[in-house]
Design a protein around this motif. Structure first.
Motif, PDB file in Angstrom:
ATOM      1  N   GLU A  53       0.831  -1.203   0.000  1.00 14.21           N
ATOM      2  CA  GLU A  53       0.000   0.000   0.000  1.00 14.21           C
ATOM      3  C   GLU A  53       0.861   1.246   0.000  1.00 14.21           C
ATOM      4  O   GLU A  53       0.561   2.228  -0.676  1.00 14.21           O
ATOM      5  CB  GLU A  53      -0.926  -0.012   1.218  1.00 14.21           C
ATOM      6  CG  GLU A  53      -1.956   1.111   1.190  1.00 14.21           C
ATOM      7  CD  GLU A  53      -2.933   1.022   2.345  1.00 14.21           C
ATOM      8  OE1 GLU A  53      -3.676   2.000   2.548  1.00 14.21           O
ATOM      9  OE2 GLU A  53      -2.941  -0.016   3.032  1.00 14.21           O
ATOM     10  N   ILE A  54       1.956   1.214   0.758  1.00 13.12           N
ATOM     11  CA  ILE A  54       2.883   2.350   0.778  1.00 13.12           C
ATOM     12  C   ILE A  54       3.452   2.588  -0.604  1.00 13.12           C
ATOM     13  O   ILE A  54       3.517   3.716  -1.090  1.00 13.12           O
ATOM     14  CB  ILE A  54       4.027   2.101   1.789  1.00 13.12           C
ATOM     15  CG1 ILE A  54       3.481   2.150   3.218  1.00 13.12           C
ATOM     16  CG2 ILE A  54       5.136   3.134   1.616  1.00 13.12           C
ATOM     17  CD1 ILE A  54       4.518   1.815   4.272  1.00 13.12           C
ATOM     18  N   GLN A  55       3.870   1.507  -1.266  1.00 17.20           N
ATOM     19  CA  GLN A  55       4.508   1.646  -2.571  1.00 17.20           C
ATOM     20  C   GLN A  55       3.554   2.165  -3.633  1.00 17.20           C
ATOM     21  O   GLN A  55       3.983   2.814  -4.589  1.00 17.20           O
ATOM     22  CB  GLN A  55       5.097   0.294  -3.010  1.00 17.20           C
ATOM     23  CG  GLN A  55       6.247  -0.191  -2.139  1.00 17.20           C
ATOM     24  CD  GLN A  55       7.360   0.832  -2.023  1.00 17.20           C
ATOM     25  OE1 GLN A  55       7.768   1.426  -3.030  1.00 17.20           O
ATOM     26  NE2 GLN A  55       7.826   1.083  -0.808  1.00 17.20           N
ATOM     27  N   ASN A  56       2.276   1.898  -3.483  1.00 18.63           N
ATOM     28  CA  ASN A  56       1.301   2.303  -4.495  1.00 18.63           C
ATOM     29  C   ASN A  56       0.581   3.608  -4.165  1.00 18.63           C
ATOM     30  O   ASN A  56      -0.118   4.155  -5.009  1.00 18.63           O
ATOM     31  CB  ASN A  56       0.264   1.194  -4.692  1.00 18.63           C
ATOM     32  CG  ASN A  56       0.887  -0.060  -5.277  1.00 18.63           C
ATOM     33  OD1 ASN A  56       1.789   0.027  -6.089  1.00 18.63           O
ATOM     34  ND2 ASN A  56       0.405  -1.230  -4.849  1.00 18.63           N
ATOM     35  N   LYS A  57       0.743   4.072  -2.954  1.00 14.31           N
ATOM     36  CA  LYS A  57       0.012   5.260  -2.512  1.00 14.31           C
ATOM     37  C   LYS A  57       0.414   6.491  -3.321  1.00 14.31           C
ATOM     38  O   LYS A  57       1.592   6.771  -3.498  1.00 14.31           O
ATOM     39  CB  LYS A  57       0.294   5.509  -1.025  1.00 14.31           C
ATOM     40  CG  LYS A  57      -0.363   6.786  -0.464  1.00 14.31           C
ATOM     41  CD  LYS A  57      -0.034   6.928   1.001  1.00 14.31           C
ATOM     42  CE  LYS A  57      -0.472   8.282   1.554  1.00 14.31           C
ATOM     43  NZ  LYS A  57      -1.933   8.461   1.479  1.00 14.31           N
ATOM     44  N   LYS A  58      -0.579   7.211  -3.823  1.00 12.38           N
ATOM     45  CA  LYS A  58      -0.322   8.488  -4.478  1.00 12.38           C
ATOM     46  C   LYS A  58      -0.353   9.574  -3.407  1.00 12.38           C
ATOM     47  O   LYS A  58      -1.351   9.748  -2.702  1.00 12.38           O
ATOM     48  CB  LYS A  58      -1.359   8.763  -5.565  1.00 12.38           C
ATOM     49  CG  LYS A  58      -1.343   7.727  -6.683  1.00 12.38           C
ATOM     50  CD  LYS A  58       0.038   7.562  -7.301  1.00 12.38           C
ATOM     51  CE  LYS A  58       0.051   6.512  -8.393  1.00 12.38           C
ATOM     52  NZ  LYS A  58       1.429   6.276  -8.906  1.00 12.38           N
ATOM     53  N   MET A  59       0.729  10.266  -3.280  1.00 14.28           N
ATOM     54  CA  MET A  59       0.902  11.205  -2.180  1.00 14.28           C
ATOM     55  C   MET A  59       0.504  12.627  -2.563  1.00 14.28           C
ATOM     56  O   MET A  59       0.557  13.017  -3.726  1.00 14.28           O
ATOM     57  CB  MET A  59       2.361  11.196  -1.716  1.00 14.28           C
ATOM     58  CG  MET A  59       2.810   9.883  -1.105  1.00 14.28           C
ATOM     59  SD  MET A  59       4.594   9.884  -0.699  1.00 14.28           S
ATOM     60  CE  MET A  59       5.299   9.623  -2.318  1.00 14.28           C
ATOM     61  N   LYS A  60       0.113  13.373  -1.544  1.00 15.85           N
ATOM     62  CA  LYS A  60      -0.104  14.804  -1.694  1.00 15.85           C
ATOM     63  C   LYS A  60       1.055  15.490  -0.985  1.00 15.85           C
ATOM     64  O   LYS A  60       1.255  15.321   0.215  1.00 15.85           O
ATOM     65  CB  LYS A  60      -1.447  15.227  -1.089  1.00 15.85           C
ATOM     66  CG  LYS A  60      -1.828  16.666  -1.457  1.00 15.85           C
ATOM     67  CD  LYS A  60      -3.293  16.954  -1.130  1.00 15.85           C
ATOM     68  CE  LYS A  60      -3.675  18.351  -1.632  1.00 15.85           C
ATOM     69  NZ  LYS A  60      -5.094  18.662  -1.346  1.00 15.85           N
ATOM     70  N   ILE A 156       3.278  14.633   2.884  1.00 16.30           N
ATOM     71  CA  ILE A 156       4.694  14.980   3.003  1.00 16.30           C
ATOM     72  C   ILE A 156       4.847  16.483   2.851  1.00 16.30           C
ATOM     73  O   ILE A 156       4.196  17.108   2.016  1.00 16.30           O
ATOM     74  CB  ILE A 156       5.525  14.283   1.898  1.00 16.30           C
ATOM     75  CG1 ILE A 156       5.543  12.772   2.107  1.00 16.30           C
ATOM     76  CG2 ILE A 156       6.945  14.834   1.821  1.00 16.30           C
ATOM     77  CD1 ILE A 156       6.374  12.295   3.280  1.00 16.30           C
ATOM     78  N   ILE A 157       5.740  17.065   3.662  1.00 14.83           N
ATOM     79  CA  ILE A 157       6.104  18.479   3.508  1.00 14.83           C
ATOM     80  C   ILE A 157       7.611  18.547   3.308  1.00 14.83           C
ATOM     81  O   ILE A 157       8.381  17.963   4.074  1.00 14.83           O
ATOM     82  CB  ILE A 157       5.698  19.308   4.738  1.00 14.83           C
ATOM     83  CG1 ILE A 157       4.202  19.137   5.032  1.00 14.83           C
ATOM     84  CG2 ILE A 157       6.037  20.786   4.527  1.00 14.83           C
ATOM     85  CD1 ILE A 157       3.750  19.750   6.344  1.00 14.83           C
ATOM     86  N   HIS A 158       8.039  19.263   2.274  1.00 10.70           N
ATOM     87  CA  HIS A 158       9.458  19.321   1.922  1.00 10.70           C
ATOM     88  C   HIS A 158       9.903  20.783   1.848  1.00 10.70           C
ATOM     89  O   HIS A 158       9.592  21.493   0.898  1.00 10.70           O
ATOM     90  CB  HIS A 158       9.686  18.619   0.580  1.00 10.70           C
ATOM     91  CG  HIS A 158      11.121  18.365   0.260  1.00 10.70           C
ATOM     92  ND1 HIS A 158      11.526  17.532  -0.756  1.00 10.70           N
ATOM     93  CD2 HIS A 158      12.275  18.841   0.830  1.00 10.70           C
ATOM     94  CE1 HIS A 158      12.838  17.497  -0.800  1.00 10.70           C
ATOM     95  NE2 HIS A 158      13.317  18.284   0.135  1.00 10.70           N
ATOM     96  N   ALA A 159      10.614  21.236   2.873  1.00 10.23           N
ATOM     97  CA  ALA A 159      11.111  22.618   2.932  1.00 10.23           C
ATOM     98  C   ALA A 159      12.415  22.732   2.144  1.00 10.23           C
ATOM     99  O   ALA A 159      13.309  21.902   2.298  1.00 10.23           O
ATOM    100  CB  ALA A 159      11.330  23.033   4.387  1.00 10.23           C
ATOM    101  N   TYR A 437      10.419   9.759   0.686  1.00  8.47           N
ATOM    102  CA  TYR A 437       9.083  10.148   1.137  1.00  8.47           C
ATOM    103  C   TYR A 437       8.318   8.918   1.656  1.00  8.47           C
ATOM    104  O   TYR A 437       7.737   8.937   2.756  1.00  8.47           O
ATOM    105  CB  TYR A 437       8.282  10.765   0.005  1.00  8.47           C
ATOM    106  CG  TYR A 437       8.706  12.141  -0.469  1.00  8.47           C
ATOM    107  CD1 TYR A 437       9.653  12.898   0.226  1.00  8.47           C
ATOM    108  CD2 TYR A 437       8.162  12.686  -1.633  1.00  8.47           C
ATOM    109  CE1 TYR A 437      10.025  14.143  -0.230  1.00  8.47           C
ATOM    110  CE2 TYR A 437       8.526  13.948  -2.083  1.00  8.47           C
ATOM    111  CZ  TYR A 437       9.464  14.669  -1.391  1.00  8.47           C
ATOM    112  OH  TYR A 437       9.831  15.922  -1.835  1.00  8.47           O
ATOM    113  N   ARG A 438       8.306   7.861   0.853  1.00  7.00           N
ATOM    114  CA  ARG A 438       7.537   6.672   1.224  1.00  7.00           C
ATOM    115  C   ARG A 438       8.059   6.046   2.517  1.00  7.00           C
ATOM    116  O   ARG A 438       7.289   5.470   3.288  1.00  7.00           O
ATOM    117  CB  ARG A 438       7.572   5.655   0.091  1.00  7.00           C
ATOM    118  CG  ARG A 438       6.809   6.099  -1.153  1.00  7.00           C
ATOM    119  CD  ARG A 438       6.589   4.918  -2.073  1.00  7.00           C
ATOM    120  NE  ARG A 438       5.990   5.321  -3.351  1.00  7.00           N
ATOM    121  CZ  ARG A 438       4.701   5.608  -3.535  1.00  7.00           C
ATOM    122  NH1 ARG A 438       3.882   5.556  -2.498  1.00  7.00           N
ATOM    123  NH2 ARG A 438       4.245   5.954  -4.718  1.00  7.00           N
ATOM    124  N   SER A 439       9.349   6.154   2.750  1.00  8.31           N
ATOM    125  CA  SER A 439       9.927   5.556   3.963  1.00  8.31           C
ATOM    126  C   SER A 439       9.426   6.231   5.225  1.00  8.31           C
ATOM    127  O   SER A 439       9.545   5.689   6.332  1.00  8.31           O
ATOM    128  CB  SER A 439      11.455   5.626   3.901  1.00  8.31           C
ATOM    129  OG  SER A 439      11.913   6.964   4.111  1.00  8.31           O
TER     130      SER A 439
END
Length: 441
Positions: A53-60, A156-159, A437-439
């Motif tokens: 599920e983690i590997q397939n999840k489309k992230m925002k 995920i938030i990436h500064a 991100y997925r990790s």
């Protein structure tokens, strides 16, 4: 809180208490002051998904920057490449920058913050440092605008800088979203190195506190090259929370065939960068002057613009370098590099210049300096030549060698291109960052 600030309600400079505490230590102030109830960062047990599920999840994903976006520059190009690459993988990506908010409202907030912080500093310390005042006012006003953003919607938030790592770190305390930080420079250390900040000054104390808090706020650091590691560890980063991901560029855009040249064609030397003091153009020109009589069938193209242009044009005139042309900012950089035989970047301070990576893809010999992460992607005498910064004699010697030995140019260029195609594409960069991100999910 915006209304409270503008309506002259009690002003609390305590969203960033670590900055005030750092300045208190510098000034020897021991008095306490009332602080807001700022949450402590807690170790959060991330929601565990099944591996598939983690590997397939489309992230925002939210990418934040303290600088204008879109804009011309290496940071902005990096953000665009990352955003586009992630979207091509099916993820949703938002970028937030200060210029995305109404300019008049942002200015009003900064002015109000500045007035109130100025009074606070004068009352507390008897003086007010203008650079600190400018920065903390921008931090505070950016925080007030970002308060209206619902961070809970993001995975995920990436500064992309230390300032938004501070601001988002504060706003994220109640959401506990995975926060990543990518430093694009050496922050306070660089300003000290180039005498833009006085060692032991209140500015060093203040901005160092920002550096350290950015590291503390981040769950993971994505660094552009390994040269960052000792510096970041020195200010609190943990080795196992840093991952190096080299900047990548779009392979398709740079897959341009070199023009076939005959024996009478000029050898083209190209330098692409902003015309700024630290890019070292003056050392290139001094080097060219040392081998001036060997440049009879050579064209030198200076691509880019900046505050040093008039001074550099004057220097070229004084050195009587008639084969040097200033082309200014150009939109056809891939074409220019496809016409080039030797790429030179005589920088005296850099992290990992995108122009070198671009040159690696365009099959030409590269001559540059031992700065930042450059030696991590250019191996001296294998995929290019590395000389010491600010050394025109070394530059001249290596440049002359490249001009005289076409076979050497071809060998170095081929090795550089092979490395770039394997390690420095946007696809490689994005896949690695997506994995990080997925990790954290």
């Amino acid at each position: 809180m915006k209304d409270e600030l503008q309506n002259d309600q009690p002003f609390l400079p305590t969203l960033f208490p670590y900055l005030i505490f750092a300045m208190d230590q510098y000034y020897g102030v021991n008095e306490t002051y009332e602080v807001e109830n700022v949450l402590e960062w807690e170790q959060f047990e991330w929601e565990q998904f099944e591996s598939a599920e983690i590997q397939n999840k489309k992230m925002k994903i939210l990418i934040t920057t303290f600088w204008e976006y879109p804009f011309i520059g290496g940071l902005q190009n990096y953000i665009t490449a990352l955003k586009t690459g992630l979207e091509n993988l099916g993820h949703s990506v938002h970028v937030i920058a200060p210029n995305h908010f109404p300019a008049d409202e942002m200015k009003a907030l900064r002015d109000s913050c500045s007035e109130k912080f100025s009074q606070f500093f004068i009352n507390r310390y008897g003086s007010c440092n203008p650079k600190i005042l400018h920065n903390i006012s921008k931090l505070y006003s950016y925080y007030l605008m970002l308060e209206d953003i619902d961070l809970s919607q993001y995975d995920i938030i990436h500064a992309q800088d230390r300032y938004t790592a501070n601001v988002i770190g504060l706003l994220n305390q109640s959401h506990q979203k995975p926060l990543l930080f990518t430093p694009h420079g050496f922050m306070t250390q660089n300003r000290l190195k180039f005498n833009l900040m006085e060692k032991g000054s209140v500015e060093e104390i203040y901005f160092s506190a920002i550096d350290k808090q950015a590291i503390k706020n981040a769950n993971q650091l994505i660094i552009l090259c390994d040269v960052f590691r000792p510096f970041l560890i020195n200010i609190g980063a943990e080795e196992d929370k840093m991952t190096t991901v080299y900047t990548g560029i779009d392979l398709e855009e740079w897959n341009i065939q070199k023009k076939v040249k005959n024996s009478q064609s000029k050898t083209v030397i190209t330098c692409i960068s902003r015309l700024r003091p630290r890019k070292g153009h003056k050392y290139l020109f001094k080097a060219l002057a040392l081998i001036k009589d060997k440049l009879k069938n050579v064209e030198v193209r200076i691509v880019g613009d900046g505050e040093m242009r008039k001074k550099l044009e004057k220097k070229v005139s004084e050195l009587k370098l008639k084969n040097v042309s200033f082309l200014g900012s150009r939109e056809d950089v891939p074409k220019l590099l496809s016409e080039s035989d030797i790429f030179v970047l005589p920088t005296t301070s850099d992290t990992l210049p995108i122009s070198i990576i671009e040159a690696m893809f365009t099959n030409q010999a590269i001559l540059t300096t031992n700065c930042g992460g450059i030696p991590e992607i250019i191996k001296d005498n294998y995929s290019g030549f590395i000389v010491e910064p600010a050394n025109p004699q070394q530059l001249a010697e290596k440049l002359l060698l490249l001009l005289q030995k076409k076979s050497l140019r071809k060998e170095l260029a081929g090795n550089a291109q092979a490395f770039a195609q394997q390690h420095l594409t946007v696809s490689t960069m994005v896949q690695k960052i997506e994995g990080i991100y997925r990790s954290l999910l």
